[in-house]
Design a protein around this motif. Structure first.
Motif, PDB file in Angstrom:
ATOM      1  N   HIS A  39      30.786   2.356 -26.535  1.00 25.69           N
ATOM      2  CA  HIS A  39      30.843   1.474 -25.357  1.00 25.69           C
ATOM      3  C   HIS A  39      29.693   1.762 -24.377  1.00 25.69           C
ATOM      4  O   HIS A  39      29.731   1.317 -23.229  1.00 25.69           O
ATOM      5  N   LYS A  40      28.682   2.457 -24.818  1.00 25.74           N
ATOM      6  CA  LYS A  40      27.595   2.906 -23.954  1.00 25.74           C
ATOM      7  C   LYS A  40      26.928   1.740 -23.222  1.00 25.74           C
ATOM      8  O   LYS A  40      26.584   0.715 -23.808  1.00 25.74           O
ATOM      9  N   GLU A  41      26.720   1.940 -21.908  1.00 20.67           N
ATOM     10  CA  GLU A  41      25.931   1.017 -21.094  1.00 20.67           C
ATOM     11  C   GLU A  41      24.642   1.718 -20.706  1.00 20.67           C
ATOM     12  O   GLU A  41      24.668   2.853 -20.216  1.00 20.67           O
ATOM     13  N   TRP A  42      23.521   1.049 -20.920  1.00 12.24           N
ATOM     14  CA  TRP A  42      22.217   1.645 -20.616  1.00 12.24           C
ATOM     15  C   TRP A  42      21.758   1.168 -19.244  1.00 12.24           C
ATOM     16  O   TRP A  42      21.788  -0.031 -18.958  1.00 12.24           O
ATOM     17  N   ILE A  43      21.333   2.102 -18.418  1.00 10.27           N
ATOM     18  CA  ILE A  43      20.843   1.785 -17.074  1.00 10.27           C
ATOM     19  C   ILE A  43      19.324   1.922 -17.078  1.00 10.27           C
ATOM     20  O   ILE A  43      18.792   3.019 -17.308  1.00 10.27           O
ATOM     21  N   PRO A  45      15.935   1.407 -14.874  1.00 13.10           N
ATOM     22  CA  PRO A  45      15.258   1.100 -13.602  1.00 13.10           C
ATOM     23  C   PRO A  45      14.050   0.198 -13.863  1.00 13.10           C
ATOM     24  O   PRO A  45      13.354   0.359 -14.863  1.00 13.10           O
ATOM     25  N   VAL A  46      13.809  -0.773 -12.977  1.00 12.70           N
ATOM     26  CA  VAL A  46      12.649  -1.648 -13.122  1.00 12.70           C
ATOM     27  C   VAL A  46      11.609  -1.310 -12.064  1.00 12.70           C
ATOM     28  O   VAL A  46      11.924  -0.751 -11.011  1.00 12.70           O
ATOM     29  N   LYS A  47      10.359  -1.648 -12.353  1.00 15.77           N
ATOM     30  CA  LYS A  47       9.259  -1.253 -11.471  1.00 15.77           C
ATOM     31  C   LYS A  47       9.172  -2.110 -10.219  1.00 15.77           C
ATOM     32  O   LYS A  47       8.705  -1.671  -9.181  1.00 15.77           O
ATOM     33  N   SER A  48       9.602  -3.344 -10.348  1.00 19.90           N
ATOM     34  CA  SER A  48       9.439  -4.271  -9.221  1.00 19.90           C
ATOM     35  C   SER A  48      10.778  -4.876  -8.821  1.00 19.90           C
ATOM     36  O   SER A  48      11.577  -5.250  -9.678  1.00 19.90           O
ATOM     37  N   LYS A  49      10.994  -5.004  -7.499  1.00 24.37           N
ATOM     38  CA  LYS A  49      12.217  -5.624  -7.015  1.00 24.37           C
ATOM     39  C   LYS A  49      12.260  -7.105  -7.358  1.00 24.37           C
ATOM     40  O   LYS A  49      13.320  -7.724  -7.361  1.00 24.37           O
ATOM     41  N   LYS A  50      11.077  -7.675  -7.624  1.00 26.23           N
ATOM     42  CA  LYS A  50      11.005  -9.105  -7.875  1.00 26.23           C
ATOM     43  C   LYS A  50      11.410  -9.475  -9.308  1.00 26.23           C
ATOM     44  O   LYS A  50      11.566 -10.655  -9.626  1.00 26.23           O
ATOM     45  N   VAL A  51      11.549  -8.481 -10.155  1.00 21.77           N
ATOM     46  CA  VAL A  51      11.916  -8.767 -11.544  1.00 21.77           C
ATOM     47  C   VAL A  51      13.349  -9.286 -11.592  1.00 21.77           C
ATOM     48  O   VAL A  51      14.272  -8.672 -11.058  1.00 21.77           O
ATOM     49  N   THR A  52      13.536 -10.443 -12.217  1.00 22.94           N
ATOM     50  CA  THR A  52      14.862 -11.052 -12.339  1.00 22.94           C
ATOM     51  C   THR A  52      15.314 -10.993 -13.799  1.00 22.94           C
ATOM     52  O   THR A  52      14.580 -10.535 -14.687  1.00 22.94           O
ATOM     53  N   LEU A  53      16.489 -11.519 -14.029  1.00 18.06           N
ATOM     54  CA  LEU A  53      16.989 -11.552 -15.403  1.00 18.06           C
ATOM     55  C   LEU A  53      16.056 -12.354 -16.314  1.00 18.06           C
ATOM     56  O   LEU A  53      15.894 -12.031 -17.488  1.00 18.06           O
ATOM     57  N   LYS A  54      15.432 -13.384 -15.755  1.00 19.60           N
ATOM     58  CA  LYS A  54      14.528 -14.207 -16.552  1.00 19.60           C
ATOM     59  C   LYS A  54      13.237 -13.473 -16.910  1.00 19.60           C
ATOM     60  O   LYS A  54      12.511 -13.905 -17.800  1.00 19.60           O
ATOM     61  N   ASP A  55      12.984 -12.383 -16.208  1.00 17.22           N
ATOM     62  CA  ASP A  55      11.745 -11.636 -16.428  1.00 17.22           C
ATOM     63  C   ASP A  55      11.950 -10.437 -17.349  1.00 17.22           C
ATOM     64  O   ASP A  55      11.052  -9.605 -17.490  1.00 17.22           O
ATOM     65  N   ASN A  77      17.846  -2.423  -8.103  1.00 17.81           N
ATOM     66  CA  ASN A  77      16.630  -2.281  -8.916  1.00 17.81           C
ATOM     67  C   ASN A  77      16.928  -1.727 -10.305  1.00 17.81           C
ATOM     68  O   ASN A  77      16.081  -1.126 -10.942  1.00 17.81           O
ATOM     69  N   GLU A  78      18.117  -1.937 -10.782  1.00 15.70           N
ATOM     70  CA  GLU A  78      18.502  -1.435 -12.097  1.00 15.70           C
ATOM     71  C   GLU A  78      19.119  -2.558 -12.930  1.00 15.70           C
ATOM     72  O   GLU A  78      19.835  -3.417 -12.412  1.00 15.70           O
ATOM     73  N   PHE A  79      18.791  -2.515 -14.193  1.00 17.08           N
ATOM     74  CA  PHE A  79      19.416  -3.433 -15.146  1.00 17.08           C
ATOM     75  C   PHE A  79      20.446  -2.653 -15.952  1.00 17.08           C
ATOM     76  O   PHE A  79      20.175  -1.544 -16.441  1.00 17.08           O
ATOM     77  N   ILE A  80      21.633  -3.245 -16.119  1.00 17.34           N
ATOM     78  CA  ILE A  80      22.691  -2.651 -16.922  1.00 17.34           C
ATOM     79  C   ILE A  80      22.751  -3.431 -18.235  1.00 17.34           C
ATOM     80  O   ILE A  80      22.961  -4.652 -18.227  1.00 17.34           O
ATOM     81  N   ILE A  81      22.541  -2.729 -19.333  1.00 17.23           N
ATOM     82  CA  ILE A  81      22.521  -3.368 -20.652  1.00 17.23           C
ATOM     83  C   ILE A  81      23.686  -2.820 -21.467  1.00 17.23           C
ATOM     84  O   ILE A  81      23.813  -1.605 -21.651  1.00 17.23           O
ATOM     85  N   LYS A  82      24.524  -3.719 -21.976  1.00 16.54           N
ATOM     86  CA  LYS A  82      25.669  -3.289 -22.773  1.00 16.54           C
ATOM     87  C   LYS A  82      25.861  -4.258 -23.939  1.00 16.54           C
ATOM     88  O   LYS A  82      25.458  -5.432 -23.872  1.00 16.54           O
ATOM     89  N   PRO A  83      26.495  -3.794 -25.018  1.00 21.20           N
ATOM     90  CA  PRO A  83      26.675  -4.674 -26.182  1.00 21.20           C
ATOM     91  C   PRO A  83      27.788  -5.689 -25.938  1.00 21.20           C
ATOM     92  O   PRO A  83      28.752  -5.412 -25.219  1.00 21.20           O
TER      93      PRO A  83
END
Length: 442
Positions: A39-43, A45-55, A77-83
């Motif tokens: 069930h691992k979720e990967w966190i 961090p992105v370099k820019s605050k302007k980065v959106t899901l579309k980016d 400023n973090e993306f959470i990626i999970k299956p």
């Protein structure tokens, strides 16, 4: 692990993004992890605050190169990626994350292996430990030459002679199968049976098809043919495999083919309560033609029925309590041979079987009128086992054979209830049986 770099990504905004082919030097960072939760979720961090899901482009690929669905969320400023679905136990994955439409984008690769399923049933754990210990003692170890004397498949014919190590590996595998099934693992080699089986293997390799009453090849001496005929008439036979061990595990103990599933006779001879001695033969012909490989396992002895009886209620495959997935593949049918001294072999029409996979409570039902897969009751008496219930849980309605059969995975726990079985004393009873599947290498 097979890498696929052209992957469609499913992200929360439902935008589909394709990651372009990546050169090795473009991947800025590769991280590796083991024993990862399913069930691992990967966190990330992105370099820019302007980065959106579309980016953001994300690709998750398993060890077979199959793309897996993911869900991506952004929190500050973090993306959470999970299956989308939990990862499979004990499986390798590769996760690729790339920022788009920004300068010096992040390009990250995470290679990870998920945790193995942890079996917690105390009874199963004890039995698994016993089987693994026995496996270490009986697993095939011989790596030398196959023959003391090579066989000849052309006139003048010669059946050849196997190295002792080949015979020992075959014997140990036989005893391992019996140990797993809860039977005495004390079968012995018989030199005369080895000769009969070797001759039977020769004629099986020469003739175009297997037969327990083989025809005599042209120019084969009568003495050799008589020996081969005797061996073939009282042996398990296999054609195409270049190893006796493989013939035992993937041939005789399988018995899931259309011509064998109704009786599972090869399996029953190996698991016979009357079996005391065996002999083995192997002939490998042309590497280009599998049909010139023949093997034999002599299992039927004169007056075998006089051998002492075991005290057993039933003999099953898969085995009670614990069964290695290494020796029970999806196509293998289940078999329960009931002791005819305890159960009435003439009364079988009312039997009802329920198989439950406990992890998801999936059930399969079997009886004479309806079955969720294959079902038969054999009274053929192979192995002096005259009452064998045979069934194979299947995905009813599957579109192809690959998805038809049930895959047994490490940690799968099954419960079987065989209802309306009649004892010799007239009592109607239910037999309950449980087994946990496990991988010998885990």
């Amino acid at each position: 692990m097979k890498k696929i770099w052209l992957c469609v990504v499913f992200i929360l905004s439902a935008v589909m993004v394709v990651i372009p082919h990546a050169k090795a030097e473009e991947v800025q960072e590769v991280q590796k992890f083991t024993d990862v939760s399913i069930h691992k979720e990967w966190i990330i961090p992105v370099k820019s605050k302007k980065v959106t899901l579309k980016d953001l482009a994300v690709a998750l690929v398993d060890s077979e190169g199959e793309q897996q669905g993911v869900i991506v969320e952004k929190i500050k400023n973090e993306f959470i990626i999970k299956p989308k679905q939990p990862y499979k136990y004990g499986t390798e994955y590769s996760l690729h994350v790339q920022e788009l439409n920004v300068k010096n984008p992040l390009w990250l690769q995470i290679d990870f292996t998920t945790e193995y399923f942890k079996i917690e049933n105390p009874t199963a754990l004890v039995r698994i430990g016993d089987i693994k210990e026995q496996y270490e003692q009986l697993k095939p170890v011989y790596t030398g030459k196959t023959y003391v004397k090579k066989p000849s498949l052309q006139s003048p014919y010669d059946m050849g002679e196997l190295q002792k190590g080949v015979l020992t590996d075959a014997l140990n595998t036989t005893n391992l199968m019996r140990y797993i099934a809860g039977l005495p693992a004390n079968i012995q080699l018989n030199d005369n049976y080895n000769k009969e089986a070797q001759a039977a293997a020769l004629i099986s390799a020469i003739n175009p098809s297997l037969s327990h009453s083989p025809s005599q090849p042209s120019n084969m001496e009568k003495d050799l043919y008589d020996l081969a005929y005797k061996g073939a008439s009282k042996s398990n036979l296999s054609k195409g495999r270049n190893s006796i061990v493989d013939s035992i595990i993937y041939g005789y103990m399988n018995d899931g083919s259309a011509s064998n599933i109704g009786r599972v006779g090869h399996r029953l001879w190996i698991l016979s309560p009357k079996l005391k001695e065996v002999g083995f033969g192997l002939v490998t012909g042309s590497e280009e033609d599998w049909r010139t490989n023949g093997s034999a396992m002599k299992v039927i002895q004169d007056n075998m029925y006089k051998n002492s009886d075991l005290d057993y209620e039933y003999i099953s495959w898969p085995a009670k309590t614990a069964t290695p997935t290494n020796y029970f593949e999806a196509i293998y049918p289940w078999s329960f041979s009931l002791n005819p001294e305890l159960y009435d072999v003439k009364v079988a029409k009312e039997i009802n079987i329920t198989v439950t996979r406990l992890k998801d409570n999936k059930k399969w039902h079997f009886n004479q009128s309806k079955a969720d897969g294959y079902f038969n009751i054999s009274t053929s008496n192979f192995g002096y086992l005259p009452y064998t219930i045979i069934f194979r849980p299947e995905n009813v309605g599957a579109e192809d054979s690959e998805s038809k059969y049930i895959e047994y995975e490490h940690g799968d726990h099954y419960k079987v209830e065989i209802a309306n079985v009649k004892r010799i004393n007239g009592e109607i009873t239910t037999i309950e049986f449980e087994t946990t599947f496990f991988n010998l290498e885990q």
